[in-house]
Design an enzyme around this catalytic site. Structure first.
Site, mmCIF file in Angstrom:
data_model
loop_
_atom_site.group_PDB
_atom_site.id
_atom_site.type_symbol
_atom_site.label_atom_id
_atom_site.label_comp_id
_atom_site.label_asym_id
_atom_site.label_seq_id
_atom_site.Cartn_x
_atom_site.Cartn_y
_atom_site.Cartn_z
ATOM 1 N N ASP A 9 0.881 -1.167 0.000
ATOM 2 C CA ASP A 9 0.000 0.000 0.000
ATOM 3 C C ASP A 9 0.915 1.212 0.000
ATOM 4 O O ASP A 9 1.865 1.284 0.783
ATOM 5 C CB ASP A 9 -0.939 0.026 1.201
ATOM 6 C CG ASP A 9 -2.117 0.970 0.931
ATOM 7 O OD1 ASP A 9 -2.878 0.704 -0.029
ATOM 8 O OD2 ASP A 9 -2.258 1.988 1.632
ATOM 9 N N TYR A 66 1.919 9.335 -9.900
ATOM 10 C CA TYR A 66 2.447 10.687 -9.726
ATOM 11 C C TYR A 66 3.879 10.837 -10.257
ATOM 12 O O TYR A 66 4.482 11.906 -10.103
ATOM 13 C CB TYR A 66 2.386 11.068 -8.240
ATOM 14 C CG TYR A 66 0.970 11.100 -7.688
ATOM 15 C CD1 TYR A 66 0.185 12.249 -7.800
ATOM 16 C CD2 TYR A 66 0.394 9.977 -7.083
ATOM 17 C CE1 TYR A 66 -1.115 12.275 -7.316
ATOM 18 C CE2 TYR A 66 -0.912 9.997 -6.599
ATOM 19 C CZ TYR A 66 -1.652 11.152 -6.713
ATOM 20 O OH TYR A 66 -2.945 11.178 -6.240
ATOM 21 N N LYS A 103 14.693 3.855 -11.094
ATOM 22 C CA LYS A 103 13.581 4.067 -10.155
ATOM 23 C C LYS A 103 13.635 3.009 -9.056
ATOM 24 O O LYS A 103 13.524 3.341 -7.869
ATOM 25 C CB LYS A 103 12.219 4.022 -10.887
ATOM 26 C CG LYS A 103 11.062 4.132 -9.894
ATOM 27 C CD LYS A 103 9.673 4.175 -10.500
ATOM 28 C CE LYS A 103 8.627 4.220 -9.377
ATOM 29 N NZ LYS A 103 7.245 4.188 -9.819
HETATM 30 P P1 IMP Z 1 -2.690 1.776 -3.654
HETATM 31 O O1 IMP Z 1 -3.051 0.804 -4.709
HETATM 32 O O2 IMP Z 1 -3.766 2.116 -2.711
HETATM 33 O O3 IMP Z 1 -1.404 1.401 -2.966
HETATM 34 O O4 IMP Z 1 -2.478 3.126 -4.446
HETATM 35 C C1 IMP Z 1 -1.278 3.739 -4.543
HETATM 36 C C2 IMP Z 1 -1.455 5.039 -5.309
HETATM 37 O O5 IMP Z 1 -0.380 5.882 -4.898
HETATM 38 C C3 IMP Z 1 -1.295 4.829 -6.813
HETATM 39 O O6 IMP Z 1 -2.519 4.800 -7.456
HETATM 40 C C4 IMP Z 1 -0.515 6.041 -7.229
HETATM 41 O O7 IMP Z 1 -1.414 7.080 -7.460
HETATM 42 C C5 IMP Z 1 0.307 6.389 -6.001
HETATM 43 N N1 IMP Z 1 1.637 5.737 -6.064
HETATM 44 C C6 IMP Z 1 2.116 4.742 -5.273
HETATM 45 N N2 IMP Z 1 3.344 4.386 -5.640
HETATM 46 C C7 IMP Z 1 3.647 5.145 -6.693
HETATM 47 C C8 IMP Z 1 4.801 5.196 -7.536
HETATM 48 O O8 IMP Z 1 5.785 4.462 -7.402
HETATM 49 N N3 IMP Z 1 4.737 6.114 -8.517
HETATM 50 C C9 IMP Z 1 3.672 6.930 -8.701
HETATM 51 N N4 IMP Z 1 2.573 6.900 -7.978
HETATM 52 C C10 IMP Z 1 2.566 6.008 -6.966
#
Ligand code: IMP
Length: 194
Positions: free
Chosen positions: A61, A145, A168
Site C-alpha cells: 500500500d 504521480y 527508479k
Molecule cells: P494503492 O493501490 O492504494 O497502494 O495506491 C497507490 C497510489 O499511490 C497509486 O494509485 C498512485 O497514485 C500512487 N503511487 C504509489 N506508488 C507510486 C509510484 O511508485 N509512482 C507513482 N505513484 C505512486
C-alpha cells in the site's frame, strides 16, 4: 502479489527476481482500503489474499504525501480526484493543489506486508523516497504521480517518469521496501531450512 497493478508487479518482480510472483487471481476480492495508515491497508490486503488463495501473499500500500497539504493525499492517493479517478486526474489535482510558491517537498511512502495463510504475525516493511513536486509533468515511464515527482536521490532534476526502470527501483519507496522484504525472506528461508 495482492495486486493487479501491472506497474507494482513489474517493480516488485524486478527486486524479488529470485521469487515467483503471481498476480492476484481475478476471483479474489480485496477488502476496501479503509485504514488510516498505509500499514493497516497493506496488512488487510495481504491477509485477505493469503487466506483466499492459501498461498503466501505480499501486499503493497503506497502513496504520496505533500508537505504543503499537511501530508495529503496520503492513503487517499489512488482516489485523490475521486473514487474512480485516473492517474492523470489525480496527478493534475495534486499539481493544482500545491501553489507554485509553496513548500514543494513530497514523499512517496510504501508499506509492504508478507502474510502466510495461517500466520499469527505478519512482517511489515516500510520505506520512503523523498523529492520535490515539479510544476509541470515530464516523462512517460512509471505510473501515477511519477511525471511530477523529482526524487532527491537522483542527479539532474529528472522526474521518476524520466528514469530508467532500474534507476527508479534503486531509490523508490517500493524498491527499498521490497529489498527489505527480500532480505527478510532470505533469513526466514535460512531459518527454516537450517
Ligand atoms: P494503492 O493501490 O492504494 O497502494 O495506491 C497507490 C497510489 O499511490 C497509486 O494509485 C498512485 O497514485 C500512487 N503511487 C504509489 N506508488 C507510486 C509510484 O511508485 N509512482 C507513482 N505513484 C505512486
Amino acid at each position: 502479489m495482492a495486486t493487479r497493478n501491472e506497474h507494482k508487479l513489474r517493480e516488485l518482480g524486478a527486486v524479488l527476481a529470485e521469487h515467483e510472483l503471481v498476480p492476484l487471481p481475478r476471483e479474489v476480492e480485496l477488502p476496501p482500503e479503509t485504514g488510516s495508515t498505509f500499514a493497516e491497508n497493506a496488512l488487510a490486503k495481504a491477509r485477505a489474499a493469503a487466506r483466499a488463495t492459501g498461498q503466501p501473499a505480499i501486499a503493497d500500500d503506497s502513496g504520496i504525501e505533500a508537505v504543503a497539504l499537511d501530508g495529503r493525499p496520503g492513503v487517499q492517493s489512488a482516489r485523490f480526484a475521486g473514487q474512480h479517478a485516473t492517474d492523470a486526474e489525480n496527478l493534475a489535482k495534486l499539481i493544482g493543489a500545491v501553489p507554485r510558491e509553496a513548500d514543494r517537498r513530497v514523499t512517496y511512502v510504501c508499506a509492504m506486508v508478507y502474510a502466510e495463510p495461517d500466520a499469527e504475525e505478519e512482517p511489515l516493511f516500510e520505506a520512503v523516497c523523498s523529492g520535490t513536486l515539479a510544476v509541470e509533468p515530464r516523462g512517460s515511464g512509471g505510473f501515477g504521480y511519477d511525471p511530477a515527482f523529482v526524487p532527491d536521490d537522483v542527479p539532474g532534476e529528472r522526474t521518476m517518469a524520466e528514469l530508467e526502470p532500474a534507476e527508479k527501483d534503486a531509490i523508490s519507496h517500493r524498491g527499498r521496501a521490497a529489498r527489505m522484504l527480500a532480505g527478510w525472506l532470505e533469513t526466514a528461508g535460512a531459518a527454516t531450512t537450517g
